[in-house]
Design a protein around this motif. Sequence first.
Motif, PDB file in Angstrom:
ATOM      1  N   GLU A   1       1.058  -1.337   0.029  1.00  0.00           N
ATOM      2  CA  GLU A   1       0.025   0.420   0.377  1.00  0.00           C
ATOM      3  C   GLU A   1       1.151   1.157  -0.100  1.00  0.00           C
ATOM      4  OE1 GLU A   1      -3.295   0.051   3.136  1.00  0.00           O
ATOM      5  OE2 GLU A   1      -4.731  -1.879   1.890  1.00  0.00           O
ATOM      6  N   MET A   2       1.959   1.317  -1.000  1.00  0.00           N
ATOM      7  CA  MET A   2       2.521   2.705  -0.973  1.00  0.00           C
ATOM      8  C   MET A   2       2.049   4.118  -1.636  1.00  0.00           C
ATOM      9  SD  MET A   2       5.078   1.021   0.328  1.00  0.00           S
ATOM     10  CE  MET A   2       6.334   2.168   0.660  1.00  0.00           C
ATOM     11  N   ASP A   3       0.770   3.795  -1.756  1.00  0.00           N
ATOM     12  CA  ASP A   3       0.112   5.077  -2.224  1.00  0.00           C
ATOM     13  C   ASP A   3      -1.244   5.343  -0.951  1.00  0.00           C
ATOM     14  OD1 ASP A   3      -2.127   2.966  -1.217  1.00  0.00           O
ATOM     15  OD2 ASP A   3      -3.564   3.848  -2.897  1.00  0.00           O
ATOM     16  N   GLY A   4      -0.993   5.012   0.113  1.00  0.00           N
ATOM     17  CA  GLY A   4      -1.114   5.328   1.477  1.00  0.00           C
ATOM     18  C   GLY A   4      -0.490   6.386   2.096  1.00  0.00           C
ATOM     19  N   PRO A   5      -1.351   6.950   2.796  1.00  0.00           N
ATOM     20  CA  PRO A   5      -0.468   8.307   3.398  1.00  0.00           C
ATOM     21  C   PRO A   5      -0.301   8.030   4.941  1.00  0.00           C
ATOM     22  CG  PRO A   5      -2.356   9.740   2.349  1.00  0.00           C
ATOM     23  CD  PRO A   5      -2.615   7.672   2.026  1.00  0.00           C
ATOM     24  N   TRP A   6      -0.534   6.818   5.082  1.00  0.00           N
ATOM     25  CA  TRP A   6      -0.348   6.149   6.264  1.00  0.00           C
ATOM     26  C   TRP A   6       0.170   5.121   6.469  1.00  0.00           C
ATOM     27  CZ3 TRP A   6      -4.413   4.804   3.639  1.00  0.00           C
ATOM     28  CH2 TRP A   6      -4.697   3.791   2.581  1.00  0.00           C
ATOM     29  N   GLN A   7       0.860   4.885   5.313  1.00  0.00           N
ATOM     30  CA  GLN A   7       1.982   3.858   5.052  1.00  0.00           C
ATOM     31  C   GLN A   7       3.492   4.668   5.779  1.00  0.00           C
ATOM     32  OE1 GLN A   7       2.338   0.368   4.824  1.00  0.00           O
ATOM     33  NE2 GLN A   7       0.719   1.123   4.286  1.00  0.00           N
ATOM     34  N   VAL A   8       4.295   3.276   6.451  1.00  0.00           N
ATOM     35  CA  VAL A   8       6.102   4.541   7.157  1.00  0.00           C
ATOM     36  C   VAL A   8       6.362   4.294   5.404  1.00  0.00           C
ATOM     37  CG1 VAL A   8       7.741   3.368   8.129  1.00  0.00           C
ATOM     38  CG2 VAL A   8       5.831   3.643   9.150  1.00  0.00           C
ATOM     39  N   GLY A   9       7.114   5.310   5.258  1.00  0.00           N
ATOM     40  CA  GLY A   9       7.546   5.456   3.721  1.00  0.00           C
ATOM     41  C   GLY A   9       6.823   5.807   2.810  1.00  0.00           C
ATOM     42  N   HIS A  10       5.094   5.985   3.001  1.00  0.00           N
ATOM     43  CA  HIS A  10       4.674   6.500   1.690  1.00  0.00           C
ATOM     44  C   HIS A  10       5.256   7.031   1.022  1.00  0.00           C
ATOM     45  CE1 HIS A  10       1.378   8.549  -0.344  1.00  0.00           C
ATOM     46  NE2 HIS A  10       1.889   9.568  -0.063  1.00  0.00           N
ATOM     47  N   LYS A  11       5.147   7.048  -0.733  1.00  0.00           N
ATOM     48  CA  LYS A  11       5.405   7.287  -1.769  1.00  0.00           C
ATOM     49  C   LYS A  11       4.947   8.093  -2.733  1.00  0.00           C
ATOM     50  CE  LYS A  11       9.737   5.249  -1.232  1.00  0.00           C
ATOM     51  NZ  LYS A  11       9.355   4.051   0.240  1.00  0.00           N
ATOM     52  N   THR A  12       5.506   8.916  -4.291  1.00  0.00           N
ATOM     53  CA  THR A  12       4.775   9.314  -5.154  1.00  0.00           C
ATOM     54  C   THR A  12       4.326   8.265  -5.786  1.00  0.00           C
ATOM     55  OG1 THR A  12       5.809  10.299  -6.402  1.00  0.00           O
ATOM     56  CG2 THR A  12       4.972  11.419  -4.946  1.00  0.00           C
ATOM     57  N   ALA A  13       3.313   7.977  -6.787  1.00  0.00           N
ATOM     58  CA  ALA A  13       3.504   7.037  -8.064  1.00  0.00           C
ATOM     59  C   ALA A  13       5.482   7.090  -8.693  1.00  0.00           C
ATOM     60  CB  ALA A  13       2.641   6.844  -9.010  1.00  0.00           C
ATOM     61  N   ASP A  14       5.032   8.238  -9.276  1.00  0.00           N
ATOM     62  CA  ASP A  14       6.226   7.875  -9.239  1.00  0.00           C
ATOM     63  C   ASP A  14       8.018   7.523  -8.844  1.00  0.00           C
ATOM     64  OD1 ASP A  14       6.448   8.784 -12.004  1.00  0.00           O
ATOM     65  OD2 ASP A  14       5.647  10.752 -11.364  1.00  0.00           O
ATOM     66  N   GLU A  15       7.564   8.641  -7.162  1.00  0.00           N
ATOM     67  CA  GLU A  15       9.073   7.470  -6.939  1.00  0.00           C
ATOM     68  C   GLU A  15       8.766   5.798  -6.456  1.00  0.00           C
ATOM     69  OE1 GLU A  15       8.542  11.594  -3.706  1.00  0.00           O
ATOM     70  OE2 GLU A  15       8.360   9.402  -3.265  1.00  0.00           O
ATOM     71  N   TYR A  16       7.651   5.925  -5.643  1.00  0.00           N
ATOM     72  CA  TYR A  16       7.659   4.243  -6.497  1.00  0.00           C
ATOM     73  C   TYR A  16       7.952   3.239  -7.065  1.00  0.00           C
ATOM     74  CZ  TYR A  16       5.320  -0.494  -5.124  1.00  0.00           C
ATOM     75  OH  TYR A  16       5.272  -1.842  -5.592  1.00  0.00           O
ATOM     76  N   GLY A  17       7.224   3.959  -8.263  1.00  0.00           N
ATOM     77  CA  GLY A  17       7.235   3.393  -9.679  1.00  0.00           C
ATOM     78  C   GLY A  17       8.975   3.226 -10.181  1.00  0.00           C
ATOM     79  N   ARG A  18       9.499   3.464  -9.928  1.00  0.00           N
ATOM     80  CA  ARG A  18      11.095   4.139 -10.212  1.00  0.00           C
ATOM     81  C   ARG A  18      11.663   3.165  -8.798  1.00  0.00           C
ATOM     82  NH1 ARG A  18      15.007   5.760 -12.284  1.00  0.00           N
ATOM     83  NH2 ARG A  18      16.607   5.834 -10.511  1.00  0.00           N
ATOM     84  N   LEU A  19      11.331   3.029  -7.960  1.00  0.00           N
ATOM     85  CA  LEU A  19      12.027   2.052  -6.993  1.00  0.00           C
ATOM     86  C   LEU A  19      11.123   1.225  -7.201  1.00  0.00           C
ATOM     87  CD1 LEU A  19      13.672   1.554  -4.128  1.00  0.00           C
ATOM     88  CD2 LEU A  19      11.618   1.895  -3.364  1.00  0.00           C
ATOM     89  N   ALA A  20      11.020   0.484  -7.069  1.00  0.00           N
ATOM     90  CA  ALA A  20       9.645  -0.832  -7.152  1.00  0.00           C
ATOM     91  C   ALA A  20      10.791  -1.795  -8.299  1.00  0.00           C
ATOM     92  CB  ALA A  20       8.388  -0.917  -8.299  1.00  0.00           C
ATOM     93  N   ASN A  21      10.629  -0.854  -9.720  1.00  0.00           N
ATOM     94  CA  ASN A  21      10.975  -1.101 -11.023  1.00  0.00           C
ATOM     95  C   ASN A  21      12.799  -1.797 -10.991  1.00  0.00           C
ATOM     96  OD1 ASN A  21      11.185  -1.523 -13.786  1.00  0.00           O
ATOM     97  ND2 ASN A  21      12.537   0.094 -14.075  1.00  0.00           N
ATOM     98  N   GLU A  22      13.503  -1.112 -10.471  1.00  0.00           N
ATOM     99  CA  GLU A  22      15.092  -1.048  -9.767  1.00  0.00           C
ATOM    100  C   GLU A  22      14.904  -2.347  -8.781  1.00  0.00           C
ATOM    101  OE1 GLU A  22      17.429   0.278 -11.184  1.00  0.00           O
ATOM    102  OE2 GLU A  22      15.972   1.101 -12.714  1.00  0.00           O
ATOM    103  N   VAL A  23      14.133  -2.584  -7.531  1.00  0.00           N
ATOM    104  CA  VAL A  23      13.963  -3.719  -6.887  1.00  0.00           C
ATOM    105  C   VAL A  23      13.749  -4.827  -7.838  1.00  0.00           C
ATOM    106  CG1 VAL A  23      13.084  -4.320  -5.498  1.00  0.00           C
ATOM    107  CG2 VAL A  23      13.527  -2.193  -5.189  1.00  0.00           C
ATOM    108  N   ALA A  24      12.864  -4.959  -8.811  1.00  0.00           N
ATOM    109  CA  ALA A  24      12.831  -6.010  -9.380  1.00  0.00           C
ATOM    110  C   ALA A  24      13.632  -6.603 -10.831  1.00  0.00           C
ATOM    111  CB  ALA A  24      11.295  -5.696 -10.970  1.00  0.00           C
TER     112      ALA A  24
END
Length: 503
Positions: free
Chosen positions: A172-195
């Motif tokens: 749930e990285m879109d959720g403001p309640w999440q520790v380390g919440h991210k914007t879609a671009d921030e998360y998308g870039r990170l998730a792609n590098e991790v993948a």
Amino acid sequence: MKASVVAHRDYPISTIDDRVYGAFLEHLGRAIYTGIYEPGHPTVDANGMRGDVVKLVKDLKVPIVRYPGGNFVSAYNWEDGVGPRDKRPTRLDLAWHTSESNAVGVHEFAQWCEAAGTEMMLAINLGSRGLDSARNFVEYVNGPTGSYWGDLRKTNGRATPFGVRHWCLGNEMDGPWQVGHKTADEYGRLANEVAKTLRAFDRSLELIVCGSSNSDMKTYPEWERIVLEHTYDAIDHISLHMYFANRAKNTADYLALSAKLDAYIATIASTIEFVRARKRSRKRVTISFDEWNVWYHSNAQDREILGGAKGWPHAPRLLEDIYNFEDALQVGCILNTFIRRSDVVKIACIAQLVNVIAPIMTEPGGAAWRQTIYYPYYFASVYGRGEALRLSVKSPGYDSEVADNVPYLDIAGVHDAGRALTFFAVNRHPGEKLDLEIDLQGFGAATIADHQTLAGAPLEAVNTLAQPLAVAPKKGSGASVKDGRLTASLPAHSYQMIRLALA
Ligand code: AHR
């Protein structure tokens, strides 16, 4: 009231992926501690796991279990849960305002999965942590000995890699309640590098990126488009979550919510197609609906703990929704929706499995019992394997808050390789029975093999430790097959599983 259905053997929607009957267990409340793990319990096994719970889970034939969170995972250090127990740290769990003893970690969870006959699906912390701890975790779990992380796993008691195939890239990285919440671009870039990095280790892993936490999020469905633009080539599934509630005490609107679920799935299926077209890709990303259930009964009683008024308790009673008969009807409709969208929903996890918004409840030192929602989940998981049929349904309907003309009949049909044909049906009408006729085409001779119903209970009836069987299935009566037609009478507000044996 009458409803008619046509089912033809040659018109399937898709093969139902067994993983659609998955579940979720988080380090939250009593899901793990006194849920699956309770040293000293009369039914305990050599690993401290409750045998009574394992038995109920095995009965459900749960194919896969997502672990260890949830919101919990976004501040979790997986290393805390490995190695000698007496050296493991107690940490504050920031997601649920509790303490985590780390007595259970990935080794113990793997042992439990083996006992319960299920597969692990692990979530990675992409909230407070990132790429390096992700690759270390995957190497620790799946890597060969003779390398640093594989050798450490061996030192901790397990030489053979665990061989975990499914990995959730955050929660749930879109959720403001999440520790380390991210914007879609921030998360998308990170998730792609991790993948990319995890694929460099093992190309065959199945990787799941976070979609929206629910379809009311302001960022939905733009979140999915952006995340998929970043990750499409590197991942396999996009995850969706949805929780159902009847706060307004309006059963008709509540039972119509599966129409909202259906629209949610359709929108994300279209978003996947849109990104696929933009990428000129042949690859088909699919949906992992890895958190779904009813969740609202316990909200008020949880506020104190979640607000910090109780300090940092270990394994308190949290999110312990006690489900009623109405919720069982809802869960029947949700599972029917997944069967009907089996073309694109390939994984789904009921959230959660034990004690925390769960079909199974336990008493510390005492019994384990089935909540009302256990039963539709049980019937779908045990008998809903095979091909989902493209049913043509004619049913009267009603207008609700979320959709117009919601059919009173909610139905899904599953054909199991010429052996059996199973229908799961809910009558949403509050006061009228539904006379159902199903025209069976191309199946040959069929006879009723089983008919189970949940009916006749007050909508608010619940199962408790004192009365564990207040809502339980009963043998149905009156269904018959004659001249290629199945007829059955569905009482008002009822759930049915009708299974036909094919010659
Ligand atoms: O299942 C309970 C919580 O619901 C999960 O931790 C989180 O992912 C979701 O918001």
